[in-house]
Motif scaffolding. Structure first.
Motif: not given
Length: 104
Positions: A16-21, A23, A31-32, A35, A70
């Motif tokens: 989720w941290a990577t997907a947040m980047k 997004s 990506p949101s 996340t 991460t």
């Protein structure tokens, strides 16, 4: 079995941290969604693990897996530059996570 849930929860923290980047501040839809789903899975598995594992053990392991994972993801996927001394502290963090597991 709850240690397995805890490890998977930590890995989903990396997801989720990577997907947040990716997004870009929740402006990219897919990506949101990844996340949010990753957060839900990570928190659900952490909650499940804390049914039998002490919170004082589970939470530091969960955050440690997320932090190390991460950092590695940021280095590989985004070209983050990490100094050698920082890598030394990452190794200390990994040793600490293993130490917590071995002594609990």
């Amino acid at each position: 079995m709850n240690w397995i849930f805890l490890i998977i929860a930590g890995l989903f923290e990396v997801v989720w941290a990577t997907a947040m980047k990716y997004s870009h501040g929740f402006t990219n839809l897919m990506p949101s969604i990844v996340t949010i789903v990753g957060m839900l899975i990570s928190f659900f598995l952490l909650a499940h693990a804390t049914k039998t594992l002490p919170l004082s053990i589970a939470y530091p392991v969960w955050t440690g897996i997320g932090a190390v994972g991460t950092l590695i993801a940021g280095t590989i996927l985004f070209g983050d530059k990490i100094s050698p001394i920082t890598w030394g502290f990452v190794i200390l963090l990994l040793v600490s996570i293993v130490g917590i597991k071995m002594t609990s």
